[in-house]
Motif scaffolding. Structure first.
Motif, PDB file in Angstrom:
ATOM      1  N   ALA A 755      43.728 -17.407 109.918  1.00  0.00           N
ATOM      2  CA  ALA A 755      44.320 -18.544 110.628  1.00  0.00           C
ATOM      3  C   ALA A 755      43.248 -19.513 111.094  1.00  0.00           C
ATOM      4  CB  ALA A 755      45.153 -18.040 111.804  1.00  0.00           C
ATOM      5  N   ALA A 756      42.124 -19.010 111.592  1.00  0.00           N
ATOM      6  CA  ALA A 756      41.037 -19.885 112.045  1.00  0.00           C
ATOM      7  C   ALA A 756      40.426 -20.638 110.880  1.00  0.00           C
ATOM      8  CB  ALA A 756      39.977 -19.046 112.757  1.00  0.00           C
ATOM      9  N   GLU A 757      40.275 -20.015 109.747  1.00  0.00           N
ATOM     10  CA  GLU A 757      39.721 -20.703 108.585  1.00  0.00           C
ATOM     11  C   GLU A 757      40.663 -21.808 108.100  1.00  0.00           C
ATOM     12  OE1 GLU A 757      37.224 -21.820 105.592  1.00  0.00           O
ATOM     13  OE2 GLU A 757      36.855 -20.560 107.357  1.00  0.00           O
ATOM     14  N   LEU A 758      41.978 -21.543 108.182  1.00  0.00           N
ATOM     15  CA  LEU A 758      42.938 -22.577 107.801  1.00  0.00           C
ATOM     16  C   LEU A 758      42.855 -23.764 108.744  1.00  0.00           C
ATOM     17  CD1 LEU A 758      45.317 -23.438 105.982  1.00  0.00           C
ATOM     18  CD2 LEU A 758      46.845 -22.260 107.575  1.00  0.00           C
ATOM     19  N   PRO A 780      39.212  -8.011 122.381  1.00  0.00           N
ATOM     20  CA  PRO A 780      37.845  -8.021 122.931  1.00  0.00           C
ATOM     21  C   PRO A 780      36.931  -7.052 122.167  1.00  0.00           C
ATOM     22  CG  PRO A 780      39.319  -6.806 124.378  1.00  0.00           C
ATOM     23  CD  PRO A 780      40.182  -7.422 123.300  1.00  0.00           C
ATOM     24  N   LYS A 781      35.641  -7.403 122.216  1.00  0.00           N
ATOM     25  CA  LYS A 781      34.597  -6.572 121.570  1.00  0.00           C
ATOM     26  C   LYS A 781      34.823  -6.436 120.070  1.00  0.00           C
ATOM     27  CE  LYS A 781      33.497  -3.876 125.695  1.00  0.00           C
ATOM     28  NZ  LYS A 781      32.245  -4.638 125.909  1.00  0.00           N
ATOM     29  N   SER A 782      35.259  -7.502 119.449  1.00  0.00           N
ATOM     30  CA  SER A 782      35.432  -7.518 117.995  1.00  0.00           C
ATOM     31  C   SER A 782      34.229  -8.231 117.382  1.00  0.00           C
ATOM     32  CB  SER A 782      36.734  -8.244 117.629  1.00  0.00           C
ATOM     33  OG  SER A 782      36.834  -8.387 116.227  1.00  0.00           O
ATOM     34  N   ASP A 783      33.382  -7.475 116.696  1.00  0.00           N
ATOM     35  CA  ASP A 783      32.176  -8.063 116.122  1.00  0.00           C
ATOM     36  C   ASP A 783      32.505  -9.049 115.003  1.00  0.00           C
ATOM     37  OD1 ASP A 783      33.213  -6.125 114.550  1.00  0.00           O
ATOM     38  OD2 ASP A 783      31.339  -5.064 114.138  1.00  0.00           O
ATOM     39  N   GLU A 784      33.604  -8.834 114.274  1.00  0.00           N
ATOM     40  CA  GLU A 784      33.956  -9.736 113.184  1.00  0.00           C
ATOM     41  C   GLU A 784      34.352 -11.116 113.720  1.00  0.00           C
ATOM     42  OE1 GLU A 784      36.898  -7.988 110.741  1.00  0.00           O
ATOM     43  OE2 GLU A 784      35.754  -6.161 110.349  1.00  0.00           O
ATOM     44  N   LEU A 785      35.104 -11.137 114.835  1.00  0.00           N
ATOM     45  CA  LEU A 785      35.480 -12.432 115.408  1.00  0.00           C
ATOM     46  C   LEU A 785      34.266 -13.174 115.951  1.00  0.00           C
ATOM     47  CD1 LEU A 785      38.785 -11.422 117.222  1.00  0.00           C
ATOM     48  CD2 LEU A 785      38.541 -12.723 115.112  1.00  0.00           C
ATOM     49  N   TRP A 786      33.346 -12.466 116.583  1.00  0.00           N
ATOM     50  CA  TRP A 786      32.121 -13.106 117.052  1.00  0.00           C
ATOM     51  C   TRP A 786      31.322 -13.673 115.873  1.00  0.00           C
ATOM     52  CZ3 TRP A 786      31.078 -14.661 121.723  1.00  0.00           C
ATOM     53  CH2 TRP A 786      31.605 -14.009 122.836  1.00  0.00           C
ATOM     54  N   LEU A 787      31.223 -12.915 114.802  1.00  0.00           N
ATOM     55  CA  LEU A 787      30.469 -13.391 113.636  1.00  0.00           C
ATOM     56  C   LEU A 787      31.135 -14.634 113.025  1.00  0.00           C
ATOM     57  CD1 LEU A 787      28.158 -12.913 111.642  1.00  0.00           C
ATOM     58  CD2 LEU A 787      29.668 -11.389 110.365  1.00  0.00           C
ATOM     59  N   GLN A 788      32.481 -14.631 112.984  1.00  0.00           N
ATOM     60  CA  GLN A 788      33.185 -15.797 112.464  1.00  0.00           C
ATOM     61  C   GLN A 788      32.921 -17.029 113.326  1.00  0.00           C
ATOM     62  OE1 GLN A 788      34.848 -15.775 109.708  1.00  0.00           O
ATOM     63  NE2 GLN A 788      36.279 -17.501 109.728  1.00  0.00           N
ATOM     64  N   ALA A 789      32.872 -16.834 114.659  1.00  0.00           N
ATOM     65  CA  ALA A 789      32.615 -17.964 115.551  1.00  0.00           C
ATOM     66  C   ALA A 789      31.205 -18.505 115.371  1.00  0.00           C
ATOM     67  CB  ALA A 789      32.846 -17.534 116.997  1.00  0.00           C
ATOM     68  N   VAL A 790      30.225 -17.610 115.226  1.00  0.00           N
ATOM     69  CA  VAL A 790      28.845 -18.049 115.034  1.00  0.00           C
ATOM     70  C   VAL A 790      28.711 -18.820 113.732  1.00  0.00           C
ATOM     71  CG1 VAL A 790      26.487 -17.228 114.653  1.00  0.00           C
ATOM     72  CG2 VAL A 790      27.877 -16.209 116.449  1.00  0.00           C
ATOM     73  N   ARG A 791      29.296 -18.327 112.675  1.00  0.00           N
ATOM     74  CA  ARG A 791      29.213 -19.031 111.391  1.00  0.00           C
ATOM     75  C   ARG A 791      29.936 -20.373 111.441  1.00  0.00           C
ATOM     76  NH1 ARG A 791      30.262 -14.049 107.084  1.00  0.00           N
ATOM     77  NH2 ARG A 791      28.202 -13.051 107.364  1.00  0.00           N
ATOM     78  N   LEU A 792      31.022 -20.438 112.217  1.00  0.00           N
ATOM     79  CA  LEU A 792      31.742 -21.698 112.353  1.00  0.00           C
ATOM     80  C   LEU A 792      30.853 -22.765 112.983  1.00  0.00           C
ATOM     81  CD1 LEU A 792      34.434 -23.310 112.232  1.00  0.00           C
ATOM     82  CD2 LEU A 792      34.947 -22.384 114.510  1.00  0.00           C
ATOM     83  N   GLU A 793      30.139 -22.416 114.038  1.00  0.00           N
ATOM     84  CA  GLU A 793      29.267 -23.386 114.690  1.00  0.00           C
ATOM     85  C   GLU A 793      28.107 -23.780 113.785  1.00  0.00           C
ATOM     86  OE1 GLU A 793      30.205 -24.790 117.267  1.00  0.00           O
ATOM     87  OE2 GLU A 793      31.844 -23.432 117.789  1.00  0.00           O
TER      88      GLU A 793
END
Length: 993
Positions: A755-758, A780-793
């Motif tokens: 959904a975030a990528e869309l 909370p504490k989801s490493d995949e969501l944090w990684l997605q946010a970092v790559r987004l920025e």
């Protein structure tokens, strides 16, 4: 004598007693007056000038004078030590006085020796205590000195030299003062140079700096002119002395040493005393004992001498005494000691053996000949005597002679038989079993050398001689099996158990299983199976039989005893024919170690006894499928449908079989029927996957809508529907599917990421950022969501915000390997090593972190270390395909062909199924039939392109969802369509989601 007024007696007219002291009675003593000292003495008379002095006083007169001068009053007396002076100084010192002094001195030394150990121990303790309280400077720096051993040579060379900082250097140096050479010296030097202008071996030596030293035998000496006066040194002419030459002296010493060695090496009796070439080597080999060792040897020698003296019949004392001399390097004395021991203890076997050991081989034979006269029944002495013989025939003679004296020695028989050929060995074994009928080895050896009929007779005789030995029964069973009498094997083993039990022999189950494994190793599988069938159940409780037998079979397989494990499974299936786990274990055994026919036969038996076991039907169908017999696989699945009409696994296996063979219509019909008769999440998902692979997007969405109505909480339906809409460029419809899925499945991280990528591709970064923040609140504490946010920025160019997000992510998930790996790869080059160290401290067993560190070593061109770390990463978790791809890409760039082949084969055997890039390739519908080898090559190509900073195009669009969509579904396990329990699924296993 007069009296006083009252007639009392007085001492006025009497002499004073010799021991009378005035005032002693009333204590008036302790002071000195002039009367006690006496008047001053006059100076002694000195002889006048010209007069001859008188003779000196004699010794007796002098002693008398000294005695008169000594004072023996109470003031010189002490109650403990007596008078201060020597009362008997003038008495003669006789022999009895000297003897008394010696006795007292010996007593004092003895008492001092008794207290010496305690005194030294006390002194040592006090010293240790003192050193602990006040350690020495060297002890304080001992640890630092030990650390200096690890300082490399380069650091030692970097230490600057210590300069001279003394006061004399700091003071101002005075200028050097020079004075001219006197003319007389110059003239003398010129004259000397004219007299001897050159120097040669015949005329002398030339000394520079103005001095010439002519040296000639004809001149009669050595002239050293030095100034006008000069001085002459005669040293070497025929008339004035001897020439001293150091080179000639060294040559003379070498000549003398050579003559001595030649003299010592003269052969008189045929033996050389000294080897001139090895003389110095022999000197180096001489052991120089320390003072402590010498003292210990002396003490041991005295102690053992006391032992052999007090108890001369104690043989170990003589042996120990001889070995002490050997330790001291005195072999001759050791031989003498042990010789004396042999004379005193002729009945001791060890003394004779020690004497033989210390002698040369020829002398040892003589000693052992004497030994057998005293001990003719000693087996060890006879064996030692045979060992000394180098000729095989002589050794036989010795052993046969020994058997005459000791016919019941098994060791002698074995040694003698080993030297014989087959014919003579059979004869000797026939005699041996008569002399030592209790030896099982003799009976069995004779059995191996005899013919079949004679071997049977020998075994019958052996069984009669030793009725309690199981090895004889087992050998009989092996003999019958080797000659084709298979029906006799079980009978012999059964009789063995019956007769051994009758003779009260304990039947040890573990020991008999070891005998079964030994029979298997001896190529006797029937005997092995008979032993297992007869003894496997003994000593096992009924409730523990299944578990115990499965453990026994697993242990046998670990020891590579295949036939024993097969026999255990066969017996267990006779007791538990309905146990599915035993059938599976037996089928696995046949698959790995048996033939295809035996495997198929075992599977047929399994489905016959357990028709309700779906896994057994699937294994049988898969076996036919792998062998290329598709009709036979369909028949087996048809039988499975009859036995299990509503089994989901069988429906899926049947559809998969048709799907893999490109029978899409038949697979679709089977899946529609499965949705009606055995509906489940997996069945609907497989139907949607089939429609997607066939390119029927409209039908796929219809199937997914129907599946959502039946199973609204299954997140994969929403993801597949959204991806299908994205492939058709219907972003609003895809967003609706994702929103519906998030409401129903808020814990699905891949759904949030899609959904975030869309949102990023449509509304922009701001909307995607808010979507990911909401996702982190829900998960909370989801490493995949944090990684997605970092790559987004980072995609948006917000490097500073990406750095801050990564710091927060590592605080929230400090053990997340994918976050640390991303941090290592994207950090500035100078900071990568520090980031790697911190990541390894947090999580040193994560394959992503290990692979990232390996990539760091690749950048630093440390290829051996990188290879080691990549190998460690794939060993930690073999299911991550991205790590395998990085490893293979590294070997393609920097490895050899053999290393590349090894990594490729290992990856194919591991069958990885996870990883962001791996899933983006393997789950692409266009890559449905792609082998693992091809997937690895494709992903490795992508990794190499990323390393070069390029964008590698992928084969196939993955449903046109892009790399981010593939990353979102990377951890979604889509291998559930594999046959349950089958570890090696066929390559054409259907598409992935």
């Amino acid at each position: 004598m007069s009296s006083g007024p009252k007639g009392r007696a007085t001492y006025d007219n009497h002499a004073v007693p010799s021991n009378y002291v005035a005032g002693l009675g009333r204590g008036a003593v302790g002071f000195t007056t002039r009367s006690d000292i006496g008047p001053a003495r006059d100076a002694p008379d000195m002889p006048q000038f010209g007069q001859t002095p008188g003779p000196p006083p004699s010794a007796a007169a002098a002693a008398a004078a000294n005695r008169e001068k000594e004072e023996f009053s109470e003031t010189q007396f002490d109650e403990f030590s007596g008078y201060g002076g020597a009362l008997f100084r003038d008495t003669p010192y006789e022999e009895d006085d000297a003897e008394a002094d010696r006795v007292y001195e010996a007593i004092d030394e003895r008492m001092d020796e008794r207290r010496k150990r305690r005194r030294e121990q006390q002194l040592l303790e006090n010293m240790k205590k003192f050193r602990q309280e006040r350690p020495k400077i060297s002890d304080q720096f001992a640890d630092l000195k030990r650390e200096l051993a690890s300082v490399p040579q380069e650091d030692w060379e970097k230490i600057p030299d210590v300069g001279d900082h003394s006061l004399k250097i700091k003071q101002k140096k005075k200028a050097d003062m020079y004075s001219a050479v006197p003319d007389a010296i110059l003239a003398g030097a010129h004259a000397a140079a004219a007299a001897a202008p050159s120097a040669s071996a015949a005329s002398g030596l030339a000394t520079p700096l103005g001095m010439a030293t002519p040296f000639s035998r004809a001149a009669g000496g050595l002239m050293t002119p030095l100034g006008p006066g000069g001085f002459a040194t005669p040293a070497g002419g025929p008339a004035s002395g001897t020439l001293t030459d150091s080179g000639a002296l060294a040559q003379a010493r070498g000549t003398v040493l050579s003559l001595k060695l030649d003299k010592m090496s003269d052969s008189v009796t045929g033996q050389t005393v000294v080897d001139p070439k090895g003389y110095l080597t022999d000197l180096n080999s001489i052991k120089i004992s320390s003072e402590a060792e010498v003292g210990d040897i002396k003490k041991a020698r005295l102690l053992l001498k006391s032992v052999t003296t007090t108890n001369p019949k104690h043989a170990p004392g003589w042996i120990a005494a001889a070995r002490v001399e050997v330790l001291a390097g005195k072999i001759v004395q050791a031989r003498n000691v042990i010789k004396q021991g042999c004379e005193i203890c002729p009945e001791s076997e060890d003394v004779w053996l020690e004497a033989a050991r210390l002698q040369t081989p020829d002398n040892a034979k003589t000693i052992l000949a004497n030994a057998v006269r005293h001990l003719p029944t000693s087996v060890e002495i006879w064996l030692k005597a045979a060992e000394l013989e180098t000729d095989r025939d002589k050794r036989k003679v010795v052993l046969r002679r020994a058997l005459e004296f000791v016919p019941n020695a098994v060791k002698l028989w074995k040694t003698a038989i080993e030297l014989e050929d087959a014919a003579d060995a059979r004869i000797m074994l026939g005699r041996a079993v008569e002399c030592v009928p209790h030896s099982v080895d003799m009976w069995l050896a004779l059995t191996r050398l005899e013919t079949y009929e004679n071997a049977r007779r020998v075994l019958n005789r052996a069984r009669a001689a030793i009725p309690t030995e199981p090895a004889i029964w087992i050998t009989a069973a092996k003999l019958e099996e080797a000659h084709g009498n298979h029906h006799q094997v079980d009978k012999i083993i059964e009789n063995a158990i019956k007769f051994l039990t009758r003779d009260q022999v304990v039947i040890d189950r573990e020991q008999w299983l070891k005998e079964a494994e030994a029979a298997e190793a001896a190529s006797a599988p029937l005997t092995c199976a008979a032993i297992v069938r007869t003894t496997i159940y003994r000593g096992v409780e009924d409730d523990d039989r299944k578990r115990t037998w499965l453990d026994d079979a697993a242990s046998c397989l670990a020891r590579n005893s295949i036939e024993t494990a097969r026999a255990i499974y066969a017996f267990a299936l006779t007791v538990f024919p309905q146990k599915k786990s035993i059938w599976r274990a037996a089928c696995d055994l046949e698959r790995k170690h048996g033939t295809p026919e035996s495997h198929e036969q075992m599977l047929r038996k399994a489905v016959t006894h357990c028709p309700k076991a779906e896994i057994l039907w699937l294994m049988a169908a898969k076996e036919k499928w792998l062998r290329g017999d598709v009709p036979a696989a369909r028949e087996i699945l048809t039988e499975a449908f009859a036995a299990n009409p509503d089994s989901e696994e069988i429906w899926l296996a049947a559809a998969k079989l048709e799907w893999a063979n490109d029978e899409f219509e038949r697979a679709r019909q089977l899946l529609y029927k499965a949705c009606e008769r055995a509906p489940s999440e997996k069945v609907w998902m497989k139907l949607a996957l089939l429609e997607r692979e066939c390119g029927r997007t409209k039908e796929q969405l219809q199937v997914l809508d129907e599946a959502v109505r039946h199973f609204p909480d299954f997140a994969k339906y929403y993801m597949m529907a959204g991806q299908a809409c994205e492939a058709q460029s219907e972003a609003p419809r895809a967003k609706a599917y994702y929103q519906a899925g998030i409401k129903r499945c808020p814990q699905s991280v891949p759904l949030w990421r899609l959904a975030a990528e869309l949102e990023r591709s449509g509304a922009g970064v701001v909307k995607a950022r808010s979507m990911l923040e909401l996702a982190r609140l829900r998960n909370p504490k989801s490493d995949e969501l944090w990684l997605q946010a970092v790559r987004l920025e980072k995609l948006a160019g917000n490097e500073k915000l990406a750095t801050n997000l990564m710091a927060k992510a590592l605080q929230d998930c400090p053990d997340a390997g994918i976050l640390w790996a991303e941090e290592i790869r994207t950090a500035p080059r100078p900071e990568r090593r520090a980031k790697s160290l911190e990541a390894l401290k947090r999580n040193d067993n994560n394959p992503f972190v290990i692979a990232a560190v390996a990539g760091l070593f690749v950048d630093e061109r440390k290829y051996p270390k990188a290879r080691k770390w990549y190998n460690r990463a794939v060993k930690i978790d073999e299911s991550i395909g991205d790590v395998w791809a990085q490893y293979y890409a590294f070997e393609l760039a920097h490895g050899e062909e053999e290393q590349q082949r090894d990594v490729l084969n290992r990856c194919v055997a591991a069958e990885p199924k996870y990883g962001e890039l791996w899933c983006s390739v393997s789950k692409d519908p266009q890559n449905r039939k792609m082998e693992k080898r091809d997937v690895l090559l494709e992903v490795s190509r992508i990794v190499e392109a990323k390393a070069r900073g390029e964008e590698a195009p992928r084969r196939g669009a993955g449903g046109a969802v892009g790399a981010a969509a593939a990353a979102a579904t990377a951890r979604v396990k889509m291998e559930e369509d594999d046959v349950v329990g089958a570890k090696n699924p066929p390559p054409a296993a259907g598409g992935g989601g």
